[in-house]
Enzyme design. Structure first.
Site, short mmCIF file in Angstrom:
data_model
loop_
_atom_site.label_atom_id
_atom_site.label_comp_id
_atom_site.label_asym_id
_atom_site.label_seq_id
_atom_site.Cartn_x
_atom_site.Cartn_y
_atom_site.Cartn_z
N ARG A 182 0.91 -1.15 0.00
CA ARG A 182 0.00 0.00 0.00
C ARG A 182 0.94 1.18 0.00
O ARG A 182 1.66 1.43 0.95
CB ARG A 182 -0.89 -0.01 1.25
N HIS A 185 1.76 6.94 1.93
CA HIS A 185 0.59 7.81 1.84
C HIS A 185 0.27 8.42 3.20
O HIS A 185 0.87 8.07 4.22
CB HIS A 185 -0.62 7.03 1.32
N HIS A 187 -3.43 10.49 5.36
CA HIS A 187 -4.86 10.79 5.29
C HIS A 187 -5.21 12.02 6.10
O HIS A 187 -4.49 12.41 7.02
CB HIS A 187 -5.70 9.62 5.87
N GLU A 191 -6.38 6.63 11.13
CA GLU A 191 -6.56 5.28 10.58
C GLU A 191 -6.30 4.24 11.65
O GLU A 191 -5.19 4.08 12.15
CB GLU A 191 -5.60 5.07 9.41
N HIS A 230 2.77 6.92 6.07
CA HIS A 230 3.09 5.53 6.40
C HIS A 230 2.99 4.66 5.15
O HIS A 230 2.46 5.07 4.13
CB HIS A 230 2.17 5.01 7.49
N GLU A 252 -11.42 6.43 0.56
CA GLU A 252 -10.10 5.89 0.23
C GLU A 252 -9.56 6.52 -1.04
O GLU A 252 -8.35 6.64 -1.24
CB GLU A 252 -10.20 4.37 0.08
#
Length: 477
Positions: A182, A185, A187, A191, A230, A252
């Site tokens: 993943r 990134h 947010h 999370e 992360h 997302e």
């Protein structure tokens, strides 16, 4: 109502009214354009078919009532509807919305029978359901499944677009193929994650430049505060995990990606080899020795008390009659300041007792088994929902609810709160700690009932695995 076999024959062999050709009488006031070669008839009907026309004959129609010999009743359907027994429609032929008798309103269709079987408490609601309660269920199986690059994984989400009542939290179910990433990134929302299967290596850095890297496996938890960058990489066997965000509108698709960061800035500022959006993409195997990836800057590593992960898989469960609980909240996982959760197992026939939360909505994810939940909403409304593995449930604060195991295997689910402490109000404990005279006057119960009320919170209450009967005491018959 007694149904005749003649009506059954008529139902089987006469076409429904909407399939019959419309009677043609009178001239049409509408002129249709010429049709394609080989076409016949008129594209539109005549004006004479408008309503209030006594010349149009009333058609002879078949009965819409399903005869008793064309459906089966499940155990419990003939019991008093106020008893509200769970109705298992899995094996019955042509299930019908009957409760409290052998006959009742039938459903000739059209309908999606699979949905009726999965949601029997909506199709055949208990007599205690009343009023209007917002939808409290969303199956991830109905969410759009977004795939990563080259088969590297997928993700599907639930937010207020799917479940409008879920304003405080949103969820993402994500899969990474072996060694897949993943992408790096961050947010706008916090999370919180639970590993469902497999293992991953997570890495992050905070505002102070303190680094963090850890390996987490099935049953473990991590949390990254809003804005903390992360990455997540699966090990050689791949993995799947659940993400919960502290914003019901979270998407997302709005994640900040390192590749987009470079691509959306002038080429003269960034290296040109970052001009592809990655999201989920294949990777090379992570080294077995985590120290090989433990990059440390002048600020050092993240202090243990601020760790972004917690090995919940190693925590011993709290055992009570009828099941187990694992509670994780900021008391043991300080970095997740507003996330409190319980991983709960309920044995067949048992139930998570009637309760409510005082400061937070409840976001629930079902990992195994089947269950039902009734939401009581003041002043006088309630609705019952059915759940299976992969479903999301949502109950706004402070609505009362329970979770009853309706299957033959243990029920496993995750309760998530936006709260600094995992807590609830237990109806059992509330009444057990209320002076007996007050409880008697309110509920008109006897001393024998009062003596069964606990003064400590049971969390789970055992019960009869036979869901089609009860004796009101919680003791097996």
């Amino acid at each position: 109502m007694k149904l005749s076999h003649s009506s059954a024959s008529l139902f089987l062999f006469v076409a429904p009214a909407w399939a019959l050709p419309a009677p043609q009488s009178g001239a049409s006031g509408v002129v249709d354009p010429p049709g394609p070669s080989g076409a016949s008839g008129s594209l539109r009907g005549p004006e004479s078919l408008l309503g209030n026309n006594p010349s149009i004959p009333i058609p002879t129609e078949p009965s819409t009532v399903i005869p008793p010999d064309q459906f089966e009743l499940a155990p419990g359907q003939t019991e008093d509807e106020q008893l509200g027994l769970y109705i298992n429609l899995t094996e019955v032929k042509n299930p019908q919305p009957i409760r409290g008798g052998s006959t009742g309103p039938t459903d000739p269709g059209p309908r999606t029978e699979a949905y009726d079987r999965l949601n029997s408490d909506l199709f055949i609601p208990p007599g205690t359901d009343e009023g209007d309660v917002s939808n409290a269920k969303w199956p991830f199986g109905l969410s759009h499944n977004r795939h990563g690059l080259a088969g590297a994984g997928w993700a599907r989400q639930q937010n207020i677009d799917q479940l409008p009542i879920a304003t405080a939290m949103a969820g993402v179910n994500m899969r990474l193929s072996p060694n897949a990433y993943r992408e790096l990134h961050w947010h706008k929302a916090g999370e919180w994650a639970l590993m469902l299967n497999g293992s991953v290596r997570i890495a992050a850095i905070n505002e102070e430049g303190q680094s963090f890297v850890d390996d987490v496996t099935a049953g473990d938890v991590w949390f990254f505060p809003a804005g903390v960058p992360h990455s997540i990489q699966a090990f050689e066997n791949g993995c799947e995990f659940l993400l919960v965000f502290d914003d019901g509108a979270f998407s997302e698709d709005e994640t900040f990606l390192v590749s987009e960061l470079f691509e959306r800035n002038p080429e003269s500022v960034v290296a040109k080899n970052f001009r592809t959006s990655l999201w989920i993409f294949p990777g090379t195997p992570a080294p077995a020795n985590i120290e090989e990836q433990n990059v440390t800057g002048p600020a050092g590593t993240l202090p243990k008390q601020e760790s972004y992960s917690y090995h919940l898989s190693q925590q011993e469960p709290y055992r009570v009659p009828g099941g187990t609980l694992k509670v994780i909240d900021p008391a043991t996982f300080p970095i997740a300041k507003t996330f409190s959760a319980a991983l709960i197992t309920v044995e067949p026939g048992a139930m998570r007792e009637i309760h409510w939360h005082t400061t937070s909505d409840e976001w629930t994810y079902f990992l195994q088994g089947s269950a039902r939940l009734t939401v009581y909403q003041a002043p006088a409304s309630s609705r019952t929902f059915d759940f299976t593995a992969g479903d999301v449930g949502y109950v706004p604060v402070p609505n009362a609810h329970y979770l009853e195991n309706t299957g033959s295997e243990p029920l496993v689910f995750l309760e998530v709160l936006q709260a600094s402490t995992y807590s609830d109000i237990s109806v059992n404990q509330w009444l057990g700690l209320t002076p007996k005279q007050i409880t008697k006057d309110h509920l008109n119960v006897d001393d024998q009932f009062l003596d069964t009320l606990p003064k400590t919170k049971p969390f789970i209450v055992p019960g009869n695995p036979n869901m089609t009967t009860t004796n009101f005491t919680g003791n097996p018959l």
